[in-house]
Design an enzyme around this catalytic site. Structure first.
Site, PDB file in Angstrom:
ATOM      1  N   ASP A  59      -6.360  -6.438  -3.475  1.00 12.97           N
ATOM      2  CA  ASP A  59      -7.119  -7.695  -3.464  1.00 12.97           C
ATOM      3  C   ASP A  59      -7.369  -8.210  -4.877  1.00 12.97           C
ATOM      4  OD1 ASP A  59      -7.240  -7.736  -0.727  1.00 12.97           O
ATOM      5  OD2 ASP A  59      -9.246  -6.876  -0.587  1.00 12.97           O
ATOM      6  N   ASN A  62      -2.079   1.354   4.522  1.00 15.02           N
ATOM      7  CA  ASN A  62      -1.728   0.989   3.144  1.00 15.02           C
ATOM      8  C   ASN A  62      -0.368   0.299   3.066  1.00 15.02           C
ATOM      9  OD1 ASN A  62      -4.105   2.099   2.196  1.00 15.02           O
ATOM     10  ND2 ASN A  62      -3.186   4.065   1.691  1.00 15.02           N
ATOM     11  N   ASP A 112      -6.973  -1.010  -0.722  1.00 20.44           N
ATOM     12  CA  ASP A 112      -7.196  -2.374  -0.246  1.00 20.44           C
ATOM     13  C   ASP A 112      -7.833  -3.240  -1.329  1.00 20.44           C
ATOM     14  OD1 ASP A 112      -7.369  -4.332   2.085  1.00 20.44           O
ATOM     15  OD2 ASP A 112      -9.467  -4.207   1.505  1.00 20.44           O
ATOM     16  N   HIS A 113      -8.879  -2.729  -1.959  1.00 21.64           N
ATOM     17  CA  HIS A 113      -9.566  -3.503  -3.003  1.00 21.64           C
ATOM     18  C   HIS A 113      -8.681  -3.667  -4.241  1.00 21.64           C
ATOM     19  CE1 HIS A 113     -13.094  -3.720  -0.646  1.00 21.64           C
ATOM     20  NE2 HIS A 113     -13.527  -2.491  -0.859  1.00 21.64           N
ATOM     21  N   ASP A 129      -4.034  -8.307   5.460  1.00 21.61           N
ATOM     22  CA  ASP A 129      -5.201  -7.745   4.776  1.00 21.61           C
ATOM     23  C   ASP A 129      -6.373  -7.579   5.741  1.00 21.61           C
ATOM     24  OD1 ASP A 129      -6.597  -6.863   2.390  1.00 21.61           O
ATOM     25  OD2 ASP A 129      -7.693  -8.754   2.471  1.00 21.61           O
ATOM     26  N   ASP A 133      -5.513  -4.337   8.226  1.00 23.04           N
ATOM     27  CA  ASP A 133      -5.245  -2.985   7.728  1.00 23.04           C
ATOM     28  C   ASP A 133      -6.387  -2.031   8.062  1.00 23.04           C
ATOM     29  OD1 ASP A 133      -7.054  -4.043   5.952  1.00 23.04           O
ATOM     30  OD2 ASP A 133      -5.838  -3.754   4.159  1.00 23.04           O
ATOM     31  N   ARG A 176      -8.711   2.362  11.658  1.00 20.97           N
ATOM     32  CA  ARG A 176      -9.601   2.873  12.704  1.00 20.97           C
ATOM     33  C   ARG A 176      -8.827   3.188  13.980  1.00 20.97           C
ATOM     34  NH1 ARG A 176     -12.672  -0.945   9.986  1.00 20.97           N
ATOM     35  NH2 ARG A 176     -12.141  -2.672  11.390  1.00 20.97           N
TER      36      ARG A 176
END
Length: 398
Positions: free
Chosen positions: A136, A64, A132-133, A111, A114, A119
Site C-alpha cells: 500500500d 500475499n 499488505d501495508h 487489496d 486479500d 481468513r
C-alpha cells in the site's frame, strides 16, 4: 587449527541487512494482534462485490500473492502513463488513462479481498499485515503520480509538488496514529473513497482528454484541474484533524506514550525530514529539477517514504522504538550535498543515482524483513500451508 575455527562473525551491519529485527522484536511480533476500527462510506455496498469476487479466487492462492498481483498491475499501468508524460504536462493516448483506471480498480479489488482470503484459508499472520501495508505504501506514491498526470498538473508545479507528497503524508499519519493508539482507524472518507475518486478522474481523462482539465470555470476563474486539487486539500484537513486528535490526546503506553513507550511526536521526525528535504531540494535546484523530472523526483522520494512507512508499521507490530538514522536517506542526502557544492555533478545524474540507491535500499529492507519473519513464523510468503502461525485476532469495531 581446524578449518574455520578462527572465522570471525559477520559485521553487525551485514547481519542487519539480512535480519532487520532482533530476537526480542520477533518475540513481540508473535504477540501482535491486528485491530481495526470504523467503516468508510463505500465499504458496505462494496462488501457485496468483494464477497462475490472472493468466490472466484482458488483456495490455494496465498493472500500475499493476491496483494502482489494487484500492486504489479497498478505499477505497470502507471509506468505506461509515466512513459508518455514524464513532465506531467503532456497529453497521453486515451487508452493509457483507461488502462490506469482499470489497473487501479483491479488493485483496489484485490487489496480488499486479500484479508478475506487470509481468513478464508486460516492463514492470517503478522507477515500478511506487513506485506499488505508495504504494498500500500508503494501504491500510494504511484496513485498520486498517475492522478497528477491525468489532469496535467505539471502546468502548476507547486500544486503538483503538494499533490505528489500529500498522499505520502496522509498514509504515514494513518499509521502514526496506529503506532500511538494501537488501533488502525478508518474514517468515513478513507482510502477506498480516494481510489474510487481517482478511477473517476482517469475515466474523465479517457473520454474528455487531459486537456479538458485546462477549461476555465466561469465566474470562479480557475481551471477545472484545480477542483480535484481543492478536494485533496479538504481531504487533508479532514483526515489530519482526526489523526492528530488521536495522536495529541496521548497513546496507550505509559504516561500517554506510544505503544512502544516513546513520545507520541517522535514519528513526526521521519516524515518531517522527508518533506523538508524534498521542499529544500525542489526550491534550491538551479536546473528546475522537479519541474523537468517530476515523476523521477517523486518516485525517488517515494521509495524513501515507502521504507520509512514500513519501519513505522513494523515498529507498531513489534512495539519498538522508531530510529531516525537510516541508509535510505543517502539518496536525498546526495542531492542535498550536490546543491551545497554548487552542482558539482549534474543534478539529473545525481537524481538517477539517488533513485537507484533509494529503490534498492527499500527493496532489500522489505525483502529481508519478509524473509526473516517468514522463517521465524515458519510461513511461506506466497503459498498457503497447513502449518500456519497462530491466527491473529481480528477486531472490527464500528
Amino acid at each position: 587449527m581446524a578449518a574455520g575455527a578462527g572465522a570471525r562473525p559477520a559485521p553487525r551491519w551485514v547481519k542487519a541487512l539480512g535480519e532487520p529485527l532482533s530476537a526480542a522484536q520477533l518475540r513481540r511480533l508473535e504477540e501482535h494482534r491486528y485491530t481495526a476500527v470504523g467503516e468508510s462510506l463505500f465499504e458496505p455496498p462494496l462488501q457485496l462485490y468483494w464477497t462475490w469476487l472472493l468466490q472466484w479466487i482458488p483456495l490455494w492462492m496465498a493472500p500475499n500473492t493476491i496483494t502482489l498481483i494487484g500492486l504489479a498491475i497498478n505499477l505497470v499501468t502507471t509506468l505506461v502513463l509515466i512513459f508518455y508524460c514524464p513532465t506531467v504536462t503532456e497529453e497521453a493516448p486515451y487508452w493509457t488513462y483507461l488502462l490506469c483506471a482499470l489497473g487501479l480498480f483491479i488493485y483496489q479489488s484485490l487489496d480488499a479481498i486479500d484479508g478475506k482470503q487470509a481468513r478464508r484459508t486460516n492463514s492470517c499472520s503478522p507477515l500478511g499485515e506487513l506485506f499488505d501495508h508495504g504494498c500500500d505504501s508503494l501504491s500510494t506514491v504511484f496513485m498520486a503520480i498517475g492522478a497528477s498526470i491525468a489532469v496535467r498538473l505539471g502546468t502548476h508545479p507547486d500544486w503538483l509538488f503538494f499533490c505528489s507528497f500529500v498522499g505520502m503524508f496522509m498514509f504515514y499519519c494513518a499509521h502514526w496514529q496506529t503506532y500511538v493508539s494501537g488501533v488502525l482507524r478508518f474514517g468515513r472518507v478513507d482510502v477506498t473513497e480516494i481510489q474510487v475518486a481517482l478511477v473517476i478522474v482517469f475515466m474523465l481523462s479517457t473520454f474528455g482528454g487531459a486537456t479538458m482539465w485546462d477549461y476555465t470555470i466561469p465566474i470562479l476563474e480557475i481551471k477545472l484541474k484545480i477542483v480535484p486539487v481543492l478536494g485533496v486539500v479538504g481531504g487533508l484537513i479532514f483526515s489530519c484533524s482526526n489523526y492528530f486528535h488521536v495522536i495529541l490526546h496521548g497513546g496507550v503506553g505509559k504516561n500517554g506514550s506510544t505503544i512502544a513507550g516513546t513520545s507520541v511526536l517522535s514519528p513526526g521526525l521521519h516524515i518531517g525530514l522527508i518533506i523538508i528535504l524534498a521542499i529544500m531540494i525542489y526550491k534550491k535546484s538551479a536546473t528546475n529539477m522537479f519541474e523537468k523530472h517530476p515523476c523521477l523526483y517523486t518516485l525517488m522520494f517515494g521509495c524513501v517514504f515507502a521504507k520509512v512507512a514500513q519501519k513505522l508499521v513494523i515498529a507498531h507490530m513489534t512495539k519498538s522504538e522508531l530510529y531516525l538514522q537510516d541508509t535510505v536517506f543517502i539518496g536525498p542526502g546526495l542531492l542535498f550535498l550536490d546543491q551545497y557544492f554548487n552542482n558539482f555533478i549534474d543534478e539529473y545524474v545525481v537524481l538517477w543515482i539517488a533513485m537507484v540507491i533509494s529503490s534498492f535500499d527499500m527493496m532489500i529492507y522489505f525483502t529481508s524483513l519478509c524473509l526473516q519473519i517468514s522463517r521465524h513464523l515458519h510461513l511461506n510468503i506466497f503459498k498457503t500451508s497447513c502449518q500456519q502461525a497462530p491466527e491473529q485476532v481480528y477486531k472490527h469495531i464500528d
